[in-house]
Scaffold this motif. Sequence first.
Motif, PDB file in Angstrom:
ATOM      1  N   MET A  13     -37.449  28.543 -11.699  1.00  0.00           N
ATOM      2  CA  MET A  13     -36.935  29.866 -11.845  1.00  0.00           C
ATOM      3  C   MET A  13     -37.745  31.003 -12.249  1.00  0.00           C
ATOM      4  SD  MET A  13     -33.872  31.694 -11.256  1.00  0.00           S
ATOM      5  CE  MET A  13     -32.635  30.447 -11.331  1.00  0.00           C
ATOM      6  N   GLY A  14     -38.569  30.788 -13.030  1.00  0.00           N
ATOM      7  CA  GLY A  14     -39.729  31.827 -13.664  1.00  0.00           C
ATOM      8  C   GLY A  14     -40.433  32.169 -12.584  1.00  0.00           C
ATOM      9  N   GLU A  15     -41.166  31.127 -11.908  1.00  0.00           N
ATOM     10  CA  GLU A  15     -42.102  31.519 -10.775  1.00  0.00           C
ATOM     11  C   GLU A  15     -41.292  32.411  -9.729  1.00  0.00           C
ATOM     12  OE1 GLU A  15     -43.870  27.711  -9.515  1.00  0.00           O
ATOM     13  OE2 GLU A  15     -45.026  27.740 -11.627  1.00  0.00           O
ATOM     14  N   TRP A  16     -40.034  32.081  -9.275  1.00  0.00           N
ATOM     15  CA  TRP A  16     -39.132  32.609  -8.253  1.00  0.00           C
ATOM     16  C   TRP A  16     -39.076  34.228  -8.741  1.00  0.00           C
ATOM     17  CZ3 TRP A  16     -34.593  35.353  -8.467  1.00  0.00           C
ATOM     18  CH2 TRP A  16     -33.972  35.688  -7.435  1.00  0.00           C
TER      19      TRP A  16
ATOM     20  N   SER B 145     -41.062  32.012 -20.010  1.00  0.00           N
ATOM     21  CA  SER B 145     -40.515  31.246 -21.033  1.00  0.00           C
ATOM     22  C   SER B 145     -41.969  30.537 -21.765  1.00  0.00           C
ATOM     23  CB  SER B 145     -39.587  30.179 -20.856  1.00  0.00           C
ATOM     24  OG  SER B 145     -40.169  29.397 -19.868  1.00  0.00           O
ATOM     25  N   GLY B 146     -42.159  30.181 -22.923  1.00  0.00           N
ATOM     26  CA  GLY B 146     -42.982  29.236 -23.376  1.00  0.00           C
ATOM     27  C   GLY B 146     -43.290  28.114 -22.461  1.00  0.00           C
ATOM     28  N   GLN B 147     -42.089  27.581 -22.050  1.00  0.00           N
ATOM     29  CA  GLN B 147     -41.946  26.131 -21.464  1.00  0.00           C
ATOM     30  C   GLN B 147     -42.617  26.388 -20.153  1.00  0.00           C
ATOM     31  OE1 GLN B 147     -38.071  24.878 -20.789  1.00  0.00           O
ATOM     32  NE2 GLN B 147     -38.805  22.822 -20.036  1.00  0.00           N
ATOM     33  N   LEU B 148     -42.576  27.586 -19.353  1.00  0.00           N
ATOM     34  CA  LEU B 148     -43.298  27.851 -18.019  1.00  0.00           C
ATOM     35  C   LEU B 148     -44.613  27.886 -18.283  1.00  0.00           C
ATOM     36  CD1 LEU B 148     -42.740  28.415 -15.059  1.00  0.00           C
ATOM     37  CD2 LEU B 148     -42.668  30.679 -15.832  1.00  0.00           C
ATOM     38  N   LEU B 149     -44.960  28.493 -19.125  1.00  0.00           N
ATOM     39  CA  LEU B 149     -46.523  28.797 -19.517  1.00  0.00           C
ATOM     40  C   LEU B 149     -47.196  27.487 -20.050  1.00  0.00           C
ATOM     41  CD1 LEU B 149     -46.702  32.049 -21.695  1.00  0.00           C
ATOM     42  CD2 LEU B 149     -47.165  31.737 -19.439  1.00  0.00           C
ATOM     43  N   LEU B 150     -46.407  26.628 -20.468  1.00  0.00           N
ATOM     44  CA  LEU B 150     -46.925  25.128 -20.761  1.00  0.00           C
ATOM     45  C   LEU B 150     -47.044  24.073 -19.766  1.00  0.00           C
ATOM     46  CD1 LEU B 150     -45.572  24.750 -24.508  1.00  0.00           C
ATOM     47  CD2 LEU B 150     -47.924  25.392 -23.997  1.00  0.00           C
ATOM     48  N   GLN B 151     -46.493  24.490 -18.417  1.00  0.00           N
ATOM     49  CA  GLN B 151     -46.626  23.937 -17.461  1.00  0.00           C
ATOM     50  C   GLN B 151     -47.907  23.564 -16.916  1.00  0.00           C
ATOM     51  OE1 GLN B 151     -43.740  24.774 -14.309  1.00  0.00           O
ATOM     52  NE2 GLN B 151     -42.022  24.512 -15.569  1.00  0.00           N
ATOM     53  N   PRO B 152     -48.628  22.360 -16.527  1.00  0.00           N
ATOM     54  CA  PRO B 152     -50.023  22.240 -16.240  1.00  0.00           C
ATOM     55  C   PRO B 152     -50.403  23.024 -14.949  1.00  0.00           C
ATOM     56  CG  PRO B 152     -49.107  20.188 -16.765  1.00  0.00           C
ATOM     57  CD  PRO B 152     -47.959  21.022 -16.460  1.00  0.00           C
TER      58      PRO B 152
ATOM     59  N   GLU C  89     -41.954  35.952 -28.757  1.00  0.00           N
ATOM     60  CA  GLU C  89     -42.915  35.583 -29.927  1.00  0.00           C
ATOM     61  C   GLU C  89     -42.823  34.063 -30.221  1.00  0.00           C
ATOM     62  OE1 GLU C  89     -43.769  36.984 -34.566  1.00  0.00           O
ATOM     63  OE2 GLU C  89     -42.308  37.818 -33.323  1.00  0.00           O
ATOM     64  N   THR C  90     -41.276  33.922 -30.358  1.00  0.00           N
ATOM     65  CA  THR C  90     -40.958  32.513 -30.994  1.00  0.00           C
ATOM     66  C   THR C  90     -41.514  31.282 -29.607  1.00  0.00           C
ATOM     67  OG1 THR C  90     -38.680  32.888 -30.070  1.00  0.00           O
ATOM     68  CG2 THR C  90     -39.167  33.242 -32.330  1.00  0.00           C
ATOM     69  N   SER C  91     -41.466  31.760 -28.523  1.00  0.00           N
ATOM     70  CA  SER C  91     -41.969  30.595 -27.579  1.00  0.00           C
ATOM     71  C   SER C  91     -43.425  30.609 -27.524  1.00  0.00           C
ATOM     72  CB  SER C  91     -41.528  31.097 -26.147  1.00  0.00           C
ATOM     73  OG  SER C  91     -40.091  31.326 -25.922  1.00  0.00           O
ATOM     74  N   ALA C  92     -44.105  31.586 -27.716  1.00  0.00           N
ATOM     75  CA  ALA C  92     -45.518  31.506 -27.818  1.00  0.00           C
ATOM     76  C   ALA C  92     -46.013  30.658 -29.053  1.00  0.00           C
ATOM     77  CB  ALA C  92     -46.013  33.120 -27.894  1.00  0.00           C
TER      78      ALA C  92
ATOM     79  N   VAL D 298     -50.595  27.856 -25.283  1.00  0.00           N
ATOM     80  CA  VAL D 298     -50.142  28.976 -24.654  1.00  0.00           C
ATOM     81  C   VAL D 298     -51.466  30.200 -24.702  1.00  0.00           C
ATOM     82  CG1 VAL D 298     -48.911  31.085 -25.056  1.00  0.00           C
ATOM     83  CG2 VAL D 298     -47.834  28.751 -25.381  1.00  0.00           C
ATOM     84  N   ALA D 299     -52.166  30.271 -25.742  1.00  0.00           N
ATOM     85  CA  ALA D 299     -53.330  31.359 -25.496  1.00  0.00           C
ATOM     86  C   ALA D 299     -54.384  30.966 -24.487  1.00  0.00           C
ATOM     87  CB  ALA D 299     -54.021  31.125 -26.794  1.00  0.00           C
ATOM     88  N   GLU D 300     -54.563  29.730 -24.199  1.00  0.00           N
ATOM     89  CA  GLU D 300     -55.480  29.201 -23.155  1.00  0.00           C
ATOM     90  C   GLU D 300     -54.825  29.825 -21.636  1.00  0.00           C
ATOM     91  OE1 GLU D 300     -58.692  28.165 -20.931  1.00  0.00           O
ATOM     92  OE2 GLU D 300     -58.503  28.529 -23.108  1.00  0.00           O
ATOM     93  N   THR D 301     -53.639  29.430 -21.522  1.00  0.00           N
ATOM     94  CA  THR D 301     -52.950  29.761 -20.335  1.00  0.00           C
ATOM     95  C   THR D 301     -53.138  31.289 -20.201  1.00  0.00           C
ATOM     96  OG1 THR D 301     -51.597  27.881 -20.313  1.00  0.00           O
ATOM     97  CG2 THR D 301     -50.756  29.822 -18.938  1.00  0.00           C
ATOM     98  N   MET D 302     -52.817  32.159 -21.158  1.00  0.00           N
ATOM     99  CA  MET D 302     -52.896  33.392 -21.277  1.00  0.00           C
ATOM    100  C   MET D 302     -54.294  33.867 -20.713  1.00  0.00           C
ATOM    101  SD  MET D 302     -50.337  34.433 -24.425  1.00  0.00           S
ATOM    102  CE  MET D 302     -50.608  36.244 -24.367  1.00  0.00           C
TER     103      MET D 302
END
Length: 205
Positions: A1-4, A30-37, A64-67, A74-78
């Motif tokens: 959904m996030g990528e859509w 979401s933080g969950q999306l950012l954590l996807q490989p 903030e709470t997701s990060a 998360v920081a590496e993905t960012m």
Amino acid sequence: MGEWVIREALSQLQAWSSVGFDTRVSVNVSGQLLLQPTFVENLTAILNDFPTISPECLTLEVLETSALEDVAEVAETMRRCAELGVEFAVDDFGTGYSSLTYLKRLPASLLKIDQSFIRDMLEDSDDMAIVKGVISLATAFQREVIAEGLENSEQGEKLLTLGCDLAQGYGIARPMAAEHVPEWAKPWVQDTTWQQHPMQQCLRI
């Protein structure tokens, strides 16, 4: 959904650009999306599908709470997304377990002051202190700061005097259909009390 949603945002930017309206948009992720490989690879593919839209026109907002769930990853993905030209904002800043260490480690160029602090800042001295503190932190860490939930000219005037010139909220415009945005933006005139320090509006999807 996030990528859509990201794809839809870029598609809308392309549609606006075709009628001569160039702007930027912010999209919640979401933080969950950012954590996807595969997130960075998928984002790269999406950006490549819209070659006429600069990645700098896209800002991804992360709560903030997701990060803070896995700040290192998360920081590496960012950082990898930033290499593509995409910016990040930390949303609802001040509502989670804020830490200078987290602020230092997360490569976000924008901090968003939660609307709960903006709403009563003129009447509540504690909220005003928090708003001032976030603006000071943003300045110290060379970040921009955006006020969420701007509702009236008095709030806007005060934010400008405090050094915050980015805002979103009903005090600028109500939500509207995408096709109406260009016609609204062209003749838009700021509140007369903001003329000395122009307030910038932010489009958010």
